[in-house]
Motif scaffolding. Structure first.
Motif, PDB file in Angstrom:
ATOM      1  N   VAL A 156       0.853  -1.193   0.000  1.00 27.55           N
ATOM      2  CA  VAL A 156       0.000   0.000   0.000  1.00 27.55           C
ATOM      3  C   VAL A 156       0.891   1.246   0.000  1.00 27.55           C
ATOM      4  O   VAL A 156       0.699   2.172  -0.787  1.00 27.55           O
ATOM      5  CB  VAL A 156      -0.948   0.010   1.226  1.00 27.55           C
ATOM      6  CG1 VAL A 156      -1.831   1.256   1.212  1.00 27.55           C
ATOM      7  CG2 VAL A 156      -1.802  -1.257   1.257  1.00 27.55           C
ATOM      8  N   ILE A 157       1.903   1.221   0.873  1.00 31.84           N
ATOM      9  CA  ILE A 157       2.812   2.373   0.972  1.00 31.84           C
ATOM     10  C   ILE A 157       3.545   2.602  -0.347  1.00 31.84           C
ATOM     11  O   ILE A 157       3.643   3.732  -0.833  1.00 31.84           O
ATOM     12  CB  ILE A 157       3.800   2.182   2.153  1.00 31.84           C
ATOM     13  CG1 ILE A 157       3.017   2.345   3.471  1.00 31.84           C
ATOM     14  CG2 ILE A 157       4.973   3.153   2.074  1.00 31.84           C
ATOM     15  CD1 ILE A 157       3.799   2.074   4.723  1.00 31.84           C
ATOM     16  N   GLU A 158       3.998   1.514  -0.973  1.00 29.48           N
ATOM     17  CA  GLU A 158       4.722   1.620  -2.252  1.00 29.48           C
ATOM     18  C   GLU A 158       3.811   2.239  -3.331  1.00 29.48           C
ATOM     19  O   GLU A 158       4.226   3.119  -4.078  1.00 29.48           O
ATOM     20  CB  GLU A 158       5.172   0.208  -2.651  1.00 29.48           C
ATOM     21  CG  GLU A 158       5.798   0.085  -4.023  1.00 29.48           C
ATOM     22  CD  GLU A 158       5.505  -1.312  -4.612  1.00 29.48           C
ATOM     23  OE1 GLU A 158       5.521  -2.320  -3.857  1.00 29.48           O
ATOM     24  OE2 GLU A 158       5.229  -1.377  -5.841  1.00 29.48           O
ATOM     25  N   LYS A 159       2.541   1.798  -3.350  1.00 35.32           N
ATOM     26  CA  LYS A 159       1.595   2.269  -4.376  1.00 35.32           C
ATOM     27  C   LYS A 159       1.158   3.716  -4.140  1.00 35.32           C
ATOM     28  O   LYS A 159       0.719   4.401  -5.065  1.00 35.32           O
ATOM     29  CB  LYS A 159       0.332   1.389  -4.370  1.00 35.32           C
ATOM     30  CG  LYS A 159       0.549  -0.011  -4.911  1.00 35.32           C
ATOM     31  CD  LYS A 159       0.479  -0.010  -6.435  1.00 35.32           C
ATOM     32  CE  LYS A 159       0.424  -1.420  -6.988  1.00 35.32           C
ATOM     33  NZ  LYS A 159       0.619  -1.422  -8.468  1.00 35.32           N
ATOM     34  N   LYS A 160       1.211   4.175  -2.895  1.00 30.65           N
ATOM     35  CA  LYS A 160       0.653   5.483  -2.545  1.00 30.65           C
ATOM     36  C   LYS A 160       1.715   6.546  -2.312  1.00 30.65           C
ATOM     37  O   LYS A 160       1.387   7.710  -2.073  1.00 30.65           O
ATOM     38  CB  LYS A 160      -0.205   5.374  -1.265  1.00 30.65           C
ATOM     39  CG  LYS A 160      -1.301   4.332  -1.310  1.00 30.65           C
ATOM     40  CD  LYS A 160      -2.460   4.769  -2.194  1.00 30.65           C
ATOM     41  CE  LYS A 160      -3.572   3.734  -2.178  1.00 30.65           C
ATOM     42  NZ  LYS A 160      -4.709   4.110  -3.028  1.00 30.65           N
ATOM     43  N   ARG A 161       2.977   6.150  -2.339  1.00 26.94           N
ATOM     44  CA  ARG A 161       4.044   7.063  -1.945  1.00 26.94           C
ATOM     45  C   ARG A 161       4.064   8.347  -2.783  1.00 26.94           C
ATOM     46  O   ARG A 161       4.544   9.389  -2.334  1.00 26.94           O
ATOM     47  CB  ARG A 161       5.399   6.350  -2.033  1.00 26.94           C
ATOM     48  CG  ARG A 161       6.528   7.048  -1.314  1.00 26.94           C
ATOM     49  CD  ARG A 161       7.870   6.356  -1.550  1.00 26.94           C
ATOM     50  NE  ARG A 161       7.934   5.004  -1.004  1.00 26.94           N
ATOM     51  CZ  ARG A 161       8.126   4.732   0.285  1.00 26.94           C
ATOM     52  NH1 ARG A 161       8.280   5.711   1.141  1.00 26.94           N
ATOM     53  NH2 ARG A 161       8.183   3.489   0.697  1.00 26.94           N
ATOM     54  N   TYR A 162       3.526   8.274  -3.994  1.00 23.93           N
ATOM     55  CA  TYR A 162       3.511   9.453  -4.870  1.00 23.93           C
ATOM     56  C   TYR A 162       2.729  10.617  -4.259  1.00 23.93           C
ATOM     57  O   TYR A 162       2.884  11.764  -4.685  1.00 23.93           O
ATOM     58  CB  TYR A 162       2.947   9.103  -6.254  1.00 23.93           C
ATOM     59  CG  TYR A 162       1.471   8.785  -6.260  1.00 23.93           C
ATOM     60  CD1 TYR A 162       0.535   9.799  -6.451  1.00 23.93           C
ATOM     61  CD2 TYR A 162       0.997   7.498  -6.060  1.00 23.93           C
ATOM     62  CE1 TYR A 162      -0.825   9.533  -6.447  1.00 23.93           C
ATOM     63  CE2 TYR A 162      -0.357   7.210  -6.046  1.00 23.93           C
ATOM     64  CZ  TYR A 162      -1.263   8.223  -6.241  1.00 23.93           C
ATOM     65  OH  TYR A 162      -2.605   7.957  -6.220  1.00 23.93           O
ATOM     66  N   ILE A 163       1.877  10.342  -3.277  1.00 25.79           N
ATOM     67  CA  ILE A 163       1.126  11.417  -2.603  1.00 25.79           C
ATOM     68  C   ILE A 163       2.098  12.463  -2.046  1.00 25.79           C
ATOM     69  O   ILE A 163       1.809  13.668  -2.059  1.00 25.79           O
ATOM     70  CB  ILE A 163       0.228  10.826  -1.481  1.00 25.79           C
ATOM     71  CG1 ILE A 163      -0.879   9.951  -2.103  1.00 25.79           C
ATOM     72  CG2 ILE A 163      -0.351  11.932  -0.596  1.00 25.79           C
ATOM     73  CD1 ILE A 163      -1.692   9.143  -1.087  1.00 25.79           C
ATOM     74  N   ALA A 164       3.264  12.000  -1.594  1.00 28.35           N
ATOM     75  CA  ALA A 164       4.254  12.910  -1.001  1.00 28.35           C
ATOM     76  C   ALA A 164       4.712  13.989  -1.983  1.00 28.35           C
ATOM     77  O   ALA A 164       5.056  15.103  -1.587  1.00 28.35           O
ATOM     78  CB  ALA A 164       5.459  12.111  -0.488  1.00 28.35           C
ATOM     79  N   ASP A 165       4.716  13.662  -3.288  1.00 24.96           N
ATOM     80  CA  ASP A 165       5.129  14.652  -4.299  1.00 24.96           C
ATOM     81  C   ASP A 165       4.166  15.837  -4.351  1.00 24.96           C
ATOM     82  O   ASP A 165       4.547  16.949  -4.698  1.00 24.96           O
ATOM     83  CB  ASP A 165       5.165  14.023  -5.704  1.00 24.96           C
ATOM     84  CG  ASP A 165       6.146  12.875  -5.788  1.00 24.96           C
ATOM     85  OD1 ASP A 165       7.081  12.842  -4.967  1.00 24.96           O
ATOM     86  OD2 ASP A 165       5.962  12.004  -6.666  1.00 24.96           O
ATOM     87  N   ALA A 166       2.901  15.582  -4.039  1.00 22.64           N
ATOM     88  CA  ALA A 166       1.889  16.640  -4.109  1.00 22.64           C
ATOM     89  C   ALA A 166       1.724  17.352  -2.781  1.00 22.64           C
ATOM     90  O   ALA A 166       1.407  18.541  -2.727  1.00 22.64           O
ATOM     91  CB  ALA A 166       0.545  16.047  -4.540  1.00 22.64           C
ATOM     92  N   SER A 167       1.923  16.603  -1.688  1.00 26.86           N
ATOM     93  CA  SER A 167       1.747  17.183  -0.362  1.00 26.86           C
ATOM     94  C   SER A 167       2.401  16.316   0.705  1.00 26.86           C
ATOM     95  O   SER A 167       1.848  15.294   1.114  1.00 26.86           O
ATOM     96  CB  SER A 167       0.248  17.339  -0.044  1.00 26.86           C
ATOM     97  OG  SER A 167       0.093  17.669   1.330  1.00 26.86           O
TER      98      SER A 167
END
Lengths: 201, 201
Positions: free
Chosen positions: B167-178
């Protein structure tokens, strides 16, 4: 803990979790295929999308579309507490505003104070149709059930035997926001009446 | 009749009627109370509302919120033809883009040409996460299922036994936006794993 001690992000998340419940507030509309009643969350999506797609047909070409869409995304949130009030149910409409004001205070009150005030003001503006943005948003909200009844063959509405003249009377305000969309809506009401969705008494 | 002979308003209405079908595209998420699966129309409403409420938490403070919301209102329309593809279903994701491009051509193709081109371009921008607006919209779209799993106690997701690390691997891109919203999301993933919604293998 005082509400004011809760961090803003946490308050926003509490609000966003609470509004999950709008997905289980059901309306008289049916979904296409008539498998179940439409709920107020998917209805809100549909009218916000209508604003995007039909923005150019507004009578006032200087509309702020973000304001229109904001109103449409939040306009039914009060139904989580106050329920959906069917437009043609005169009795239920008597205390609708009072029930919805209480709901707005509780639900938007989950947000940080400044955001709460903005949301409540926009919701009241929508209800009062007091600006061009509110009138256009309300027009789309008034059109959507007419389109929905037509494309779902009136499964949810035939049983009420609503006279077409009453539909026209209730929806005529659409003309204030867009004469073009009102002509279109009137035509759908006429065709719906021919199919027996409304009565022509 | 050639498509180009149909008046613009009529084409827009055909599109708005066709997208009724998004209300019957079901996702793995459950609605609160777990009475049924969430559909992509109400999900789209929820993420658009998240953009309104959480806009101030974006890493980039100069975002155009109307663009973000537009992307979120249209991002799942392709699922009417292509179906919802579960993020963790690797096999179904292989030809997802091809299926969705065909769907975008047909569905947005119902609109007048200029509006079709705008919508298709915004949908592709969202998919490619190629602008700050697209990255923020995608971040909210990635957060929403995590919040939904948590508040519905994972009724729709426990059975897949998804490792929290995935889940963390798939969602980590959230950090790029916020970065702030990513910290919040990571914390919900941790708490969800403690409750057994994801596995900690």
């Amino acid at each position: 803990m005082e509400t004011n001690d809760i961090p803003d992000l946490e308050r926003r998340m509490q609000f966003l979790t609470e509004v999950e419940k709008l997905k289980t507030v059901y309306r008289q509309n049916m979904t296409v295929g008539s498998e179940r009643h439409e709920n107020s969350a998917e209805h809100s999506w549909h009218v916000a999308l209508m604003a995007l797609v039909l923005g150019g047909h507004a009578g006032d070409s200087g509309l702020d579309l973000l304001t229109v869409i904001t109103m449409l995304l939040i306009h039914d949130i009060v139904e989580i507490d106050a329920g959906d009030t069917f437009l043609y149910d005169d009795e239920a409409n008597v205390d609708r505003n009072e029930r919805e004001e209480r709901a707005a205070a509780r639900l938007f009150g989950l947000l940080p104070d400044e955001q709460r005030d903005t949301m409540v003001a926009l919701w009241r503006e929508f209800e009062a149709r007091s600006t061009p943005e509110a009138r256009f948003a309300a027009a789309l909200d008034g059109m959507q059930p007419v389109l929905n009844h037509y494309c779902t063959d009136g499964t949810g509405v035939r049983k009420y035997r609503i006279p077409a003249a009453r539909v026209i009377e209730k929806k005529r305000y659409i003309a204030d926001a867009s004469p073009e969309l009102w002509r279109y809506t009137e035509d759908i009401i006429r065709r719906s009446t021919e199919k027996g969705l409304y009565t022509d008494e």
